[in-house]
Design a protein around this motif. Sequence first.
Motif, PDB file in Angstrom:
ATOM      1  N   ALA A   6       3.849  -4.205  -1.077  1.00  0.00           N
ATOM      2  CA  ALA A   6       3.210  -3.921  -2.182  1.00  0.00           C
ATOM      3  C   ALA A   6       1.783  -4.317  -2.219  1.00  0.00           C
ATOM      4  CB  ALA A   6       3.981  -4.190  -3.211  1.00  0.00           C
ATOM      5  N   ASP A   8      -1.556  -5.339  -4.456  1.00  0.00           N
ATOM      6  CA  ASP A   8      -2.261  -5.134  -5.843  1.00  0.00           C
ATOM      7  C   ASP A   8      -3.262  -6.093  -6.403  1.00  0.00           C
ATOM      8  OD1 ASP A   8      -1.888  -3.700  -8.615  1.00  0.00           O
ATOM      9  OD2 ASP A   8      -1.429  -5.891  -9.226  1.00  0.00           O
ATOM     10  N   LYS A 318      -2.774   3.608  -2.491  1.00  0.00           N
ATOM     11  CA  LYS A 318      -1.638   2.855  -1.982  1.00  0.00           C
ATOM     12  C   LYS A 318      -0.841   3.835  -0.887  1.00  0.00           C
ATOM     13  CE  LYS A 318       2.752   0.504  -2.827  1.00  0.00           C
ATOM     14  NZ  LYS A 318       2.927  -0.147  -1.661  1.00  0.00           N
ATOM     15  N   ARG A 416       6.472   5.724  -2.779  1.00  0.00           N
ATOM     16  CA  ARG A 416       5.657   4.431  -2.757  1.00  0.00           C
ATOM     17  C   ARG A 416       5.911   3.571  -4.148  1.00  0.00           C
ATOM     18  NH1 ARG A 416      -0.564   6.581  -3.440  1.00  0.00           N
ATOM     19  NH2 ARG A 416      -0.349   7.702  -5.433  1.00  0.00           N
ATOM     20  N   ILE A 418       5.550  -0.207  -6.188  1.00  0.00           N
ATOM     21  CA  ILE A 418       4.934  -1.596  -6.192  1.00  0.00           C
ATOM     22  C   ILE A 418       5.835  -2.403  -7.129  1.00  0.00           C
ATOM     23  CG2 ILE A 418       3.309  -1.251  -8.106  1.00  0.00           C
ATOM     24  CD1 ILE A 418       1.269  -2.759  -6.307  1.00  0.00           C
TER      25      ILE A 418
END
Length: 425
Positions: A6, A8, A318, A416, A418
């Motif tokens: 992940a 961010d 992402k 996907r 996160i």
Amino acid sequence: MEAKSAVDSSPMSIQEHQHSPPEASPKPYSKKSFVTTLMEVATLRTPAFKEDSYFISSLKSSEKKALQELKNKLVHSHGSDSECSMWGIHLLGGDEKADVILLKFLRARDFRVLDSFNMLEKCLAWRKEFGADGVVGEDLGFKELEGLVAYMQGNDKEGHPVCYNAYGVFRDKDMYERIFGDEEKLNKFLRWRVQVLERGINLLHFKPGGINSIIQVTDLKDMPKRELRVASNQILSLFQDNYPEMVARKIFINVPWYFTMLYSMFSPFLTQRTKSKFVISKEGHAAETLYKFIRPEDIPVQYGGLWRPSDLNNSPPKSASEFTVKGGEKVNIQIEGIEAGATITWDIVVGGWDLEYSAEFVPNAEGSYTIAVEKPRKISPSEEAIHNSFTSREAGKMVLSVDNTVSRRKKVAAYRYIVRKSAHV
């Protein structure tokens, strides 16, 4: 299959999570239909298009000679005219970028110098009259068509910019009249359509070995062919005359069965080079086709991808992990290592859906109850990607399930996620 880490930019800390391989059950044998077999005849037997490298060293001696002759004709016709340029590249500059453009015109006319020169001269005249160099910066008032009818979005797996085209919205008579009601409106639309293409052209390298062409994806679903005949013919003519060799691949999706039959009939009359650029996908198989060429995070949600127009402010997207849901299978994606207080956000999509989906959180502690985050439900083929989030009260794992056991058709899929740890931890 391992999930990607992940990434961010928020101040909250990010934790990498281990991901168990999807669990799957055996698939039954699936017999190909007549239409599927016909599609394979129409596409798979045509060698894939191989884009020119534009390295001078790779040209045949006759092609090198043709390039030099074309340069000589340009010099004789224009001298050192600084207006003899396209996309900010001076065609008489003698550099490799100019060579790339000249080779495109030569390739379009099979290296016949005179034909290539005449095509180039007409294109230069059209660009000046049309004001093509400045069209990208114009506000043409088609905000309602942005991201809907024609738009650039992302790149294919090789780095080519992708242009999507869909004209089904013009089945609505009011929309049709508003855009094509008279000649003035039609000309304005054509200018906007050139603007979209010019945006894509501006992303190209014009460099030997670089990205020198785009990908076109055309959605034929609900396209009102008769009403759009004039507009489509003019668009096609403009592009063929003034943007030679700018398209590396033409992908047609949601193709009606009769179009497939017609293509099979007329395919023998098309040049091998033209056929090698075509990819034809029948209705309902858009995702399966597009996944072969484009990453799911760059494919619009209406075609089985994860990209939404709202993502424009969040770039780059992402990365997603792809997987396959075979006929007769149930696939479980397990995202482990989620700590207490952490928030997991995920996107998941299955091309053509028409199967059952659910999500649950399974705590690590013995005696804790599994939480049904999303109860099992049948998702219709028309639904788009799912976006959801969940904040855990205790450590555990998230399980995303897609159940395709009642179908015999294999489907492509992507997800996907996160995970953000609690700011109070």
